[in-house]
Design an enzyme around this catalytic site. Structure first.
Site, PDB file in Angstrom:
ATOM      1  N   GLU A   1       0.984  -1.164   0.008  1.00 20.33           N
ATOM      2  CA  GLU A   1      -0.010   0.033   0.046  1.00 20.33           C
ATOM      3  C   GLU A   1       0.875   1.321   0.032  1.00 20.33           C
ATOM      4  O   GLU A   1       0.580   2.116  -0.542  1.00 20.33           O
ATOM      5  CB  GLU A   1      -0.904  -0.056   1.216  1.00 20.33           C
ATOM      6  CG  GLU A   1      -1.940   1.319   1.142  1.00 20.33           C
ATOM      7  CD  GLU A   1      -2.678   1.308   2.256  1.00 20.33           C
ATOM      8  OE1 GLU A   1      -3.001   2.486   2.924  1.00 20.33           O
ATOM      9  OE2 GLU A   1      -3.054   0.319   3.107  1.00 20.33           O
TER      10      GLU A   1
ATOM     11  N   CYS B   1      -8.558   3.203   7.918  1.00 21.42           N
ATOM     12  CA  CYS B   1      -9.810   2.880   7.453  1.00 21.42           C
ATOM     13  C   CYS B   1     -10.891   2.344   8.536  1.00 21.42           C
ATOM     14  O   CYS B   1     -10.211   2.047   9.633  1.00 21.42           O
ATOM     15  CB  CYS B   1      -9.808   1.898   6.434  1.00 21.42           C
ATOM     16  SG  CYS B   1      -9.585   0.190   6.972  1.00 21.42           S
TER      17      CYS B   1
ATOM     18  N   SER C   1      -8.540  -9.524   6.272  1.00 24.15           N
ATOM     19  CA  SER C   1      -8.306 -10.403   4.874  1.00 24.15           C
ATOM     20  C   SER C   1      -8.451 -11.886   5.557  1.00 24.15           C
ATOM     21  O   SER C   1      -8.098 -12.852   4.454  1.00 24.15           O
ATOM     22  CB  SER C   1      -6.996 -10.196   4.205  1.00 24.15           C
ATOM     23  OG  SER C   1      -5.766 -10.261   5.170  1.00 24.15           O
TER      24      SER C   1
END
Length: 324
Positions: A142, A211, A283
């Protein structure tokens, strides 16, 4: 087989094991979307579909997609000219889609929309002639993707408060900051406070970049860790948000382990343990959570309790090219 393992398997003389199961846990909307993008691409274009980098950081998910026809590569030069390619949820530098277009490849961008938001913020700060200080972990995909949205030299990476102290900008410099989306909420707050103290003129985004899923999962661990003798986090060792969950539990004084599958659990961890906190990184699929619970049930009577920190109803749309 040692005596402790035999006792664990038989459940003899063992008190019931209380499991505090964090909510929310596991897949976030960005991960759900990325996996569905690969599956839809396989339906639309047929196998094989190439995926640049692991679509999400989870071995179980990657192996499942491989079985369906996905081929994972690290660079575009490993993708044949006539094959479709998907970019991972972590985002990619601008040079990657530019190269795909130059080669006329069919490509689908599975970058999480919340990461894409940070990319757009970076572009806006450069348009305003501000140098960007980016808080993140070096070499994480990222971070590589976000830093690749601007020209070299326009963004400086910091990882720690100590890195902030070494910055050589002046109070007259136009500065802004952005952050990786999967950082520790507490660590990032300390770094940003150090940045703002050192450079009062620095400009930040209107809302934090970490997030919602990362924040919510850390908040849930903060609720279960103080009540647990041990916390287990299901996730991959290269998963930033999963590693942060382990750190959150440890910071609260609770022993914590990162595991990928139930078979990594050492029965000796249960020695003297009455309560285990259980969560999963963004994930990790729910199937792996149930697998762990089932493993504990083989050894002890299990009492499950869900501890909720937040409600999540976020859903991200698929790319238009897969819906047409």
């Amino acid at each position: 087989m040692n005596a402790l393992f035999q006792q664990a398997e038989s459940g003899e003389n063992s008190p019931a094991l209380k499991l505090l199961i964090a909510a929310p846990r596991g897949f976030c909307a960005g991960v759900d979307r990325a996996i569905e993008i690969v599956e839809k691409a396989l339906e639309r274009y047929g196998a094989p579909v190439f995926v640049r980098h692991e679509i999400v950081h989870n071995k179980y998910v990657v192996e499942d997609l491989k079985a369906k026809g996905a081929i994972f590569v690290e660079e575009l030069d490993e993708v044949p000219d006539d094959a479709p390619v998907v970019f991972s949820a972590h985002g990619v530098p601008k040079s990657v889609p530019a190269e795909a277009e130059r080669r006329k490849l069919i490509y689908v961008d599975a970058t999480c929309p919340l990461v894409s938001k940070v990319h757009r913020q970076a572009e806006r700060q450069i348009e305003k002639n501000r140098h960007i200080i980016f808080v993140g972990h070096a070499d994480h995909p990222e971070v590589i993707g976000t830093m690749g949205q601007v020209e070299p030299g326009q963004m400086t990476l910091v990882e720690t408060v100590e890195d902030v102290a070494r910055l050589e900008f002046a109070e007259s410099d136009d500065l802004s900051f952005l952050t990786q989306t999967t950082l520790s909420v507490d660590d990032t707050r300390e770094i940003l406070e150090a940045l703002q103290a050192r450079f009062p003129q620095i400009v930040g985004p209107k809302a934090e970049d970490i997030c919602y899923a990362t924040s919510n999962r850390q908040a849930a661990v903060k609720k279960i860790a103080p009540e647990s003798d041990l916390v287990l986090v299901i996730g991959a060792p290269n998963s930033s948000n999963s590693l942060r969950l382990v750190e959150v539990a440890e910071r609260l004084g609770t022993k914590a382990y990162l595991i990928q599958r139930a078979d990594e659990i050492d029965p000796e961890w249960l020695n003297g343990v009455e309560t285990i906190g259980l969560t999963a990184g963004a994930s990790a699929p729910e199937k792996l959570v149930r697998e762990v619970i089932d493993r504990f049930s083989q050894w002890r009577d299990v009492k499950e309790e869900t501890v909720k920190a937040a409600e999540e109803k976020m859903v991200f749309k698929l790319p238009r090219q897969l819906l047409e």
